[in-house]
Structures are given as structure tokens and as C-alpha cells.
Motif scaffolding. Structure first.
Motif, PDB file in Angstrom:
ATOM      1  N   VAL A 227       0.833  -1.199   0.000  1.00  0.00           N
ATOM      2  CA  VAL A 227       0.000   0.000   0.000  1.00  0.00           C
ATOM      3  C   VAL A 227       0.872   1.254   0.000  1.00  0.00           C
ATOM      4  O   VAL A 227       0.636   2.217  -0.746  1.00  0.00           O
ATOM      5  CB  VAL A 227      -0.952  -0.012   1.212  1.00  0.00           C
ATOM      6  CG1 VAL A 227      -1.707   1.311   1.311  1.00  0.00           C
ATOM      7  CG2 VAL A 227      -1.922  -1.175   1.102  1.00  0.00           C
ATOM      8  N   LEU A 228       1.908   1.247   0.841  1.00  0.00           N
ATOM      9  CA  LEU A 228       2.796   2.406   0.896  1.00  0.00           C
ATOM     10  C   LEU A 228       3.493   2.619  -0.450  1.00  0.00           C
ATOM     11  O   LEU A 228       3.553   3.742  -0.960  1.00  0.00           O
ATOM     12  CB  LEU A 228       3.834   2.195   2.012  1.00  0.00           C
ATOM     13  CG  LEU A 228       4.928   3.258   2.126  1.00  0.00           C
ATOM     14  CD1 LEU A 228       4.326   4.623   2.405  1.00  0.00           C
ATOM     15  CD2 LEU A 228       5.920   2.882   3.221  1.00  0.00           C
ATOM     16  N   SER A 229       3.996   1.553  -1.036  1.00  0.00           N
ATOM     17  CA  SER A 229       4.695   1.678  -2.320  1.00  0.00           C
ATOM     18  C   SER A 229       3.740   2.145  -3.410  1.00  0.00           C
ATOM     19  O   SER A 229       4.083   2.988  -4.243  1.00  0.00           O
ATOM     20  CB  SER A 229       5.317   0.334  -2.710  1.00  0.00           C
ATOM     21  OG  SER A 229       6.210  -0.103  -1.710  1.00  0.00           O
ATOM     22  N   HIS A 230       2.522   1.616  -3.406  1.00  0.00           N
ATOM     23  CA  HIS A 230       1.545   2.023  -4.419  1.00  0.00           C
ATOM     24  C   HIS A 230       1.235   3.515  -4.304  1.00  0.00           C
ATOM     25  O   HIS A 230       1.153   4.232  -5.316  1.00  0.00           O
ATOM     26  CB  HIS A 230       0.270   1.191  -4.244  1.00  0.00           C
ATOM     27  CG  HIS A 230      -0.752   1.450  -5.316  1.00  0.00           C
ATOM     28  ND1 HIS A 230      -1.651   2.499  -5.239  1.00  0.00           N
ATOM     29  CD2 HIS A 230      -1.003   0.814  -6.487  1.00  0.00           C
ATOM     30  CE1 HIS A 230      -2.414   2.501  -6.307  1.00  0.00           C
ATOM     31  NE2 HIS A 230      -2.052   1.489  -7.082  1.00  0.00           N
ATOM     32  N   ASN A 231       1.057   3.998  -3.080  1.00  0.00           N
ATOM     33  CA  ASN A 231       0.778   5.434  -2.895  1.00  0.00           C
ATOM     34  C   ASN A 231       1.973   6.291  -3.305  1.00  0.00           C
ATOM     35  O   ASN A 231       1.801   7.373  -3.884  1.00  0.00           O
ATOM     36  CB  ASN A 231       0.401   5.707  -1.439  1.00  0.00           C
ATOM     37  CG  ASN A 231      -1.020   5.330  -1.135  1.00  0.00           C
ATOM     38  OD1 ASN A 231      -1.949   6.079  -1.392  1.00  0.00           O
ATOM     39  ND2 ASN A 231      -1.202   4.130  -0.590  1.00  0.00           N
ATOM     40  N   LEU A 232       3.180   5.831  -3.016  1.00  0.00           N
ATOM     41  CA  LEU A 232       4.367   6.584  -3.422  1.00  0.00           C
ATOM     42  C   LEU A 232       4.492   6.623  -4.941  1.00  0.00           C
ATOM     43  O   LEU A 232       4.827   7.670  -5.524  1.00  0.00           O
ATOM     44  CB  LEU A 232       5.623   5.971  -2.798  1.00  0.00           C
ATOM     45  CG  LEU A 232       5.785   6.161  -1.294  1.00  0.00           C
ATOM     46  CD1 LEU A 232       6.982   5.381  -0.776  1.00  0.00           C
ATOM     47  CD2 LEU A 232       5.945   7.645  -0.952  1.00  0.00           C
ATOM     48  N   TYR A 233       4.238   5.497  -5.604  1.00  0.00           N
ATOM     49  CA  TYR A 233       4.241   5.490  -7.069  1.00  0.00           C
ATOM     50  C   TYR A 233       3.238   6.506  -7.619  1.00  0.00           C
ATOM     51  O   TYR A 233       3.501   7.224  -8.582  1.00  0.00           O
ATOM     52  CB  TYR A 233       3.882   4.095  -7.585  1.00  0.00           C
ATOM     53  CG  TYR A 233       5.037   3.102  -7.584  1.00  0.00           C
ATOM     54  CD1 TYR A 233       6.239   3.420  -8.207  1.00  0.00           C
ATOM     55  CD2 TYR A 233       4.913   1.850  -6.978  1.00  0.00           C
ATOM     56  CE1 TYR A 233       7.283   2.512  -8.213  1.00  0.00           C
ATOM     57  CE2 TYR A 233       5.961   0.947  -6.969  1.00  0.00           C
ATOM     58  CZ  TYR A 233       7.156   1.279  -7.593  1.00  0.00           C
ATOM     59  OH  TYR A 233       8.182   0.391  -7.605  1.00  0.00           O
ATOM     60  N   THR A 234       2.061   6.555  -6.983  1.00  0.00           N
ATOM     61  CA  THR A 234       0.988   7.420  -7.499  1.00  0.00           C
ATOM     62  C   THR A 234       1.327   8.893  -7.342  1.00  0.00           C
ATOM     63  O   THR A 234       1.239   9.675  -8.285  1.00  0.00           O
ATOM     64  CB  THR A 234      -0.326   7.105  -6.781  1.00  0.00           C
ATOM     65  OG1 THR A 234      -0.646   5.725  -6.971  1.00  0.00           O
ATOM     66  CG2 THR A 234      -1.460   7.967  -7.333  1.00  0.00           C
TER      67      THR A 234
END
Length: 609
Positions: A2-9
């Protein structure tokens, strides 16, 4: 994940879930530590970030969401000085002004700088002594405050006591736009206009170029007409909008090192004009007064200077200058401590030399006694020892002379320091006098403000009295209309009486013998009726012109004037009837028989008018 996905976004980089699975393939059975996540973060996320490709505010909001819930502790009763959104903006300001090392801390000078800017935006003075007391009592790690200590300090209310949350929110928003969004010039809201306390000079702050986005008149390029626009200045662009909501952007002026700003003479009915010249076009603008024009030209020149120097942010430059000044102060402080240590060592060396001299003198006395006792036996040895002692004495004297010269230099340096201290004390007295004058000016402004409030209260009281008079006037008009209805009813009754009188005249004409008496009686009745009609005409004339204090009553009663038309027509009919009756009374009586013959002998008479 979840953290990585939000950072990518938020960082606007392509998602790579496969790399995440492969990187943590051996850690499926246990939790992932921060030390294990950091290599993945650096390699697959941060190394792919491009400057300017993402919205920094969205990234800040993500970081705030990750950290605030655990660390930020506002008042549970809702009595916090700042709202949650303002706390986020203060968190962004803290990150901008903190030191470039982890964990992030803000040194006391930067804390004072930020609080002074917020207080300046609200036109209040920061209590530096109370801030120093708070910082001395608060445990500081790594030489400064953490962001959560800073937010707790702001929410404590010690420095923003008695100020509404809305004013604090507007001040935080103003400082956030200036520092984070690089708005070089932005106008103040009406609640903060007035005398503005100037921050300390050592922070590198220029209040003339710090804030203003405001209305200016701009001359069009094609139609050549003047339009009022809301301007906002940033280091690289001067944008203008239809209104201060900044919903409809009308255009922008890109600033670079080749641009310049010039003051123009008044023309075309516009005053306080200036222009911004770019490589492709010249933009003409007009300010409301000379001071506003000077502020705008100075702010635009500052933006052009930043572009010429290759700097993207004014406050990053100011932050670097303040950091250099702190380092210079620390270096001077370290040099002063080193000088003090060296003086202490020299003093100890001097005392040691004096002790050695005393020991040498004592040895010389003992040697003289021994020489006197053994003068004959050890003369040669005594002469050699005496020469040795003389050499040592000369060295000691030379050392003493050098030490005395050095002491003279140190005394001269101390004298210069004392003069500098006196100059600083004089400067402090002048600053205190200036502060007292500013306090007096604020007190005068408060007195004028109280006087204005008193005048407004008096005007409101007068307005209430006028409204009361207007209500009384309306009641009187309603009462008059009712009286008009009563008079109309009475006029109808009078008309009925006149009709009965006409019938009686017809009966009198049929009975010729009583015609003269009946005619006289009818004339008396007509005179009485005309007297009543005159009386009612007088009353109607009075009603036609109602009494009022001014034009307002005429306007209010104007709608009822149409109701007087039937009464006016009846008054004219009554006047005609009166005139004919008087004419009839003035003519001599005619022969009744002739009248009967002329009427066919049936006794009928022509109808009365």
C-alpha cells in the motif's frame, strides 16, 4: 504494498509490483523492517523520481497522513489554536526551514523566524523573552525542536493568546503561500491592514517584496483598453486573473534575466504607471498609489534578480544566508573561546615563569652565600655560574617584555570591545525608543478605531429612529385611508339626500299651489347641502395633501391617490348643482299655468340637473 503504491501514485512514476515481490521474496514469513525497506525505496522509487514531474503538495499530504495520526496530538476538546489543515501547513513550513540532516530539527533562530512571520501577518508582536523561556525549558535534541514539539508549542497558545483561529489560519495560509509556493508578492486581507511590525534585519527579510497579490490596471495588447486584474508574482512568472479567487486565469508574464521594469509618466487618465519589458512584449500597468507601484516594481526586480542569479526560490536563498550567518556566529564564538583559552594558557605560563624567577633568585642568594664562604676556593666556578644565571635572567626579562607587549595588545583589544559594547547599548536604546513610538502609534490607531465604532453606533440609533418614524407614517396613511372610506360613505348618503330633494321638487311642481313655498324650502335645503359640500371639500383638500416629514411619505401614499378620483368627480358635480341652484334662486318665479300648458298639462316637470 500500500505504501509503495501510494508513493508510485503521488510521485507520478510507473508502478512496478513485480520488483516489490522479487525484492521481498525471502521475507514472506516475517515483517519487513525499515532497514529492509529503505534499499527498495531508494532503488525502485526515489531514484526514478524526476524533478518537477509530480505535485509536491500531494507528496507532502501523503507524508503528513503517514506521520500525523501517530505523533500529532491536538486538544481533544477542540480548543486547539490551529486546525488540522493549518497544522499540515506548519508541518510543511517546518520541513522547509529545518536543518538538512536526519532526524529533522529546527534551530531556535528558525523557530523565532517562523513565529515572527506568522505574528507579522496578524499584526501582533512576538514576545521573544517568553519564547526564550519556553525554549530553555523544553528539552531539545540535536540542538533544536522536532516538528511535533513545534506543533505542541503552537497549540499551547502561549504565543498566540487571545487571537481567533480564523486569523491564525489566514496568517498561516499567507506564510505558506509565501514560503512554500514562492509567492513573492501577495496582498493582505482587509482584517490585517494597518501598521505592520518589521521583523529583525538579521533574518534577511524584506517586507516590501515579501507579500502582495493584488489588483492592478493592465492595458490590453489588441483592444488597448484598461482592465482591472488580480496579479500574483512568483520568482519566474507574473500571473494575472479575473478576480482574487484565481478561478479564471487571463494570462501570465514569464520573467527572465533579460526582463526589466520601468516607471512611466501618468497618461490616458491613469496614474502611478509602470511597465514590464520582456523580449517579446511590453506590458503596461497602473497601481492605485505611488507606494503600491514602488512595492510592485521592487518585487518584480527581485524576481528578475533571482532569475539572473539562477535561483528558483527567494526563501531558499534567505534560508541559506541565515544558515551562513549562524555558522559565522558559531565560528566567531568558537574563535572567541579559543582566544580566551589561549589567554588563560599565557596567564598560566606567566605565573610559571614568575615562580621560576623566584626560584632562580633564591638559588642566586644561596649561591652568593656559598661564594662568600668559598670565595677563594670556588671563584672560577662561581663566575661560570654567575654567567649562566645572567643568561637565564636575560631570557626571563625578554620573555617578560614580550609578555608585557602582548598584554598591551590584549588591553587595546579589550578597549575596542568595550567601545563596541557601548555602541551596541546606544543602538539598543534607539531601538527601544522606536518601539515606544510604534506602540504609541498603535494606541492612537486604537483610539481612532473606538471613535469610529462610536460614530457607527450613533448612526445605527438614528437609523432606528427613522425606521420608527416611517412605521408611524405608514400607520397614519392607513388611518387616513380609513377616514377616506368613511367620507366616501357620507358623500353617498348626501347624494341620496339630493335625490330625495329632487323628488320633492317634482312633487312641488305637480302641486302648483305649494310650488313657491316648496321651491324656497328646496333652495334652503340646497344651500344647506352646498354648505356641507364646502365643508367636505375643505376636508377633501386636506386629505389630498397629507402631512408628512418629507418626500418619503408622498412616495408611500402615492399609490392611494387614485382612490380620490371618484370623490373629485362628485365634488365637481356638487359644485355644478350648487351653481344651478343659485341661478334658479336668482330668477323670478314663473306662472304655474303656463308651465303646465308647456308641459302638456300633465303636471310633469323637467328633471333636475
Amino acid at each position: 504494498q500500500v505504501l509503495s503504491h501510494n508513493l508510485y501514485t503521488v510521485l507520478c512514476i510507473p508502478h512496478d509490483p513485480v520488483a516489490l515481490e522479487e525484492h521481498f521474496r525471502d521475507d514472506d514469513d516475517g515483517p519487513v523492517s525499515s532497514q529492509g525497506y529503505m534499499p527498495y525505496l531508494n532503488k525502485y522509487i526515489l531514484d526514478k523520481v524526476e524533478e518537477g514531474a509530480f505535485v509536491k503538495e500531494n507528496f507532502d499530504e501523503l507524508c503528513w497522513t503517514l506521520t500525523a495520526k501517530k505523533n500529532y496530538k491536538p486538544d481533544r476538546n477542540g480548543n486547539s489554536v490551529v486546525s488540522h489543515q493549518d497544522a499540515f501547513k506548519l508541518w510543511c513550513l517546518f520541513n522547509f526551514l529545518s536543518e538538512d540532516k536526519y532526524p529533522l530539527v529546527m534551530v531556535p533562530d528558525e523557530v523565532e523566524y517562523l513565529l515572527k512571520k506568522i505574528c507579522t501577518a496578524m499584526n501582533v508582536e512576538l514576545n521573544s523573552c517568553e519564547l526564550d523561556d519556553y525554549l530553555s525549558q523544553e528539552p531539545q535534541g540535536q540542538g533544536g525542536l522536532t516538528v511535533w514539539q513545534f506543533l505542541d508549542m503552537v497549540n499551547s497558545g502561549r504565543f498566540l493568546r487571545g487571537i481567533e483561529q480564523e486569523a491564525v489560519s489566514m496568517a498561516v495560509e499567507e506564510v505558506y503561500q509565501e514560503v512554500i509556493e514562492d509567492v513573492l508578492k501577495q496582498a493582505r486581507s482587509p482584517h490585517v491592514l494597518g501598521h505592520e511590525p518589521r521583523p529583525a534585519a538579521h533574518h534577511g527579510f524584506d517586507p516590501r517584496v515579501s507579500r502582495a497579490q493584488g489588483y492592478l490596471w493592465k492595458k490590453g495588447q489588441l483592444r488597448r483598453n484598461w482592465s482591472e486584474r488580480w496579479f500574483m508574482l512568483k520568482p519566474s512568472v507574473l500571473s494575472y486573473y479575473m478576480s482574487e479567487e484565481r478561478k479564471e486565469k487571463k494570462g501570465s508574464i514569464t520573467l527572465d534575466k533579460h526582463c526589466c521594469v520601468e516607471v512611466l509618466p501618468d497618461r490616458d487618465g491613469k496614474r502611478c504607471m509602470f511597465c514590464v519589458k520582456t523580449s517579446s512584449r511590453t506590458y503596461e500597468m497602473s497601481a492605485s498609489d505611488t507606494r503600491q507601484r514602488q512595492e510592485w516594481t521592487l518585487a518584480i526586480q527581485t524576481a528578475i534578480r533571482l532569475q539572473a542569479e539562477g535561483k528558483k526560490s527567494l526563501h531558499k536563498d534567505l534560508k541559506q544566508k541565515r544558515r551562513e550567518q549562524r555558522e559565522q556566529r558559531e565560528q566567531r564564538k568558537a574563535a572567541k573561546e579559543e582566544e580566551t583559552q589561549r589567554l588563560r594558557q599565557l596567564q598560566e605560563e606567566k605565573e610559571r615563569k614568575l615562580q621560576e624567577l623566584e626560584l632562580l633568585k633564591e638559588a642566586q642568594r644561596q649561591a652568593e652565600i656559598l661564594l662568600q664562604e668559598e670565595e677563594q676556593r670556588r671563584r672560577q666556578q662561581h663566575e661560570e655560574m654567575q654567567r649562566t644565571l645572567e643568561i637565564q635572567l636575560r631570557e626571563a626579562e625578554q620573555a617578560r617584555a614580550s609578555m608585557q607587549a602582548e598584554m598591551v595588545l590584549k588591553e587595546a583589544e579589550a578597549e575596542r570591545q568595550r567601545k563596541r559594547i557601548l555602541e551596541l547599548e546606544d543602538m539598543q536604546e534607539r531601538l527601544q525608543e522606536a518601539l515606544q513610538q510604534e506602540v504609541k502609534a498603535r494606541q492612537d490607531e486604537e483610539s481612532v478605531r473606538y471613535a469610529q465604532a462610536r460614530l457607527l453606533a450613533e448612526e445605527e440609533e438614528k437609523l432606528k429612529q427613522l425606521m420608527k418614524l416611517k412605521e408611524e407614517q405608514e400607520e397614519y396613511i392607513i388611518k387616513t385611508q380609513r377616514e377616506k372610506q368613511v367620507l366616501k360613505q357620507e358623500m353617498e348618503n348626501k347624494n341620496k339626500c339630493l335625490e330625495e330633494a329632487q323628488k320633492q321638487l317634482e312633487e312641488v311642481r305637480v302641486n302648483r299651489q305649494r310650488v313657491d313655498q316648496d321651491v324656497m324650502a328646496a333652495q334652503r335645503k340646497l344651500r344647506q347641502a352646498s354648505t356641507n359640500v364646502k365643508h367636505w371639500n375643505v376636508q377633501m383638500n386636506r386629505l389630498m395633501h397629507p402631512i408628512g416629514p418629507g418626500e418619503k411619505r408622498t412616495n408611500v401614499s402615492g399609490g392611494g391617490f387614485a382612490g380620490y378620483q371618484p370623490l373629485l368627480s362628485r365634488r365637481d358635480s356638487s359644485l355644478k348643482l350648487k351653481q344651478k341652484a343659485e341661478d334658479k334662486g336668482s330668477n323670478p318665479p314663473r306662472d304655474n299655468s303656463k308651465e303646465n300648458v308647456s308641459n302638456g298639462g300633465n303636471g310633469s316637470v323637467p328633471p333636475a340637473p
